[in-house]
Motif scaffolding. Structure first.
Motif, PDB file in Angstrom:
ATOM      1  N   VAL A  45       0.879  -1.162   0.000  1.00  0.00           N
ATOM      2  CA  VAL A  45       0.000   0.000   0.000  1.00  0.00           C
ATOM      3  C   VAL A  45       0.921   1.217   0.000  1.00  0.00           C
ATOM      4  N   GLU A  46       0.864   1.980  -1.085  1.00  0.00           N
ATOM      5  CA  GLU A  46       1.735   3.127  -1.256  1.00  0.00           C
ATOM      6  C   GLU A  46       1.158   4.341  -0.541  1.00  0.00           C
ATOM      7  N   ILE A  47       2.010   4.991   0.246  1.00  0.00           N
ATOM      8  CA  ILE A  47       1.596   6.241   0.882  1.00  0.00           C
ATOM      9  C   ILE A  47       2.544   7.357   0.464  1.00  0.00           C
ATOM     10  N   GLN A  48       1.974   8.534   0.304  1.00  0.00           N
ATOM     11  CA  GLN A  48       2.724   9.736  -0.016  1.00  0.00           C
ATOM     12  C   GLN A  48       2.247  10.819   0.937  1.00  0.00           C
ATOM     13  N   ASP A  49       2.927  11.953   0.915  1.00  0.00           N
ATOM     14  CA  ASP A  49       2.498  13.049   1.772  1.00  0.00           C
ATOM     15  C   ASP A  49       2.480  14.341   0.980  1.00  0.00           C
ATOM     16  N   HIS A  50       1.291  14.821   0.736  1.00  0.00           N
ATOM     17  CA  HIS A  50       1.086  16.119   0.096  1.00  0.00           C
ATOM     18  C   HIS A  50       0.102  16.871   0.989  1.00  0.00           C
ATOM     19  N   PRO A  51       0.612  17.486   2.058  1.00  0.00           N
ATOM     20  CA  PRO A  51      -0.236  18.036   3.111  1.00  0.00           C
ATOM     21  C   PRO A  51      -1.174  19.158   2.683  1.00  0.00           C
ATOM     22  N   LEU A  52      -0.917  19.794   1.566  1.00  0.00           N
ATOM     23  CA  LEU A  52      -1.778  20.889   1.139  1.00  0.00           C
ATOM     24  C   LEU A  52      -2.949  20.429   0.264  1.00  0.00           C
TER      25      LEU A  52
END
Length: 176
Positions: A45-52
């Motif tokens: 399960v791929e996770i990324q972080d784009h908080p905006l």
């Protein structure tokens, strides 16, 4: 087969993006079961972080929940469209060229509202995914399985059979 592992991981990345759309729509996972069986030991399960990006944060929460519920390992990645943070505006201009829009057009695709699509440093990734160290470990595990050597100083073009009676130039023109 082992020869297709990288391809399968890449295809899985696209599948997870599709699954993400289904999850946000409120549907639960019928799709992951197949992947777990088909890609044994290579399903993440791929996770990324784009908080905006608000929708992205909701998706990440759901994907982490699915990982925990189904015992599917996490994989930390970052969607890279340019090298350095200061390259965001240049990438935005290229996106305008690609989509035939003007930078001044307010109703166009842009990534400037979340200027974090650059190649993050190890320290940035470690900080971003500090709550999920196993996701970083899996990223390193996959990177260590890759063996790509690109010879420098050589131009590498694919070989094409040119039909008899044609030159390279005339053959390419006939394809255009």
């Amino acid at each position: 087969s082992q020869d297709h592992n990288l391809f399968l991981l890449r295809r899985l990345h696209l599948i997870l993006r599709f699954v993400g759309g289904v999850i946000i729509g409120g549907e639960r996972l019928k799709l992951c079961g197949t992947g777990i069986d088909q890609f044994e030991g290579r399903f993440y399960v791929e996770i990324q972080d784009h908080p905006l990006i608000a929708e992205h944060q909701d998706l990440m929460k759901e994907l982490i929940k699915i990982s925990r519920e189904l015992g599917i390992p996490l994989l930390a990645t970052n969607d890279n469209h340019y090298i350095m943070p200061e390259d965001a505006e240049a990438q935005d201009a290229l996106l305008c060229i690609q989509t035939r829009r003007l930078v001044s057009d307010k109703n166009r695709m842009t990534m400037l509202n979340s200027p974090d699509f650059y190649i993050k440093t190890t320290e940035e990734m470690e900080s971003t995914f500090a709550k999920y160290p196993e996701a970083l470990e899996n990223t390193i595990k996959i990177a260590n399985q890759c063996n790509l050597e690109i010879p420098l100083g050589h131009v590498i073009f694919p070989h094409y059979e040119i039909p008899e009676g044609e030159t390279t130039e005339s053959f390419v023109k006939s394809l255009a």
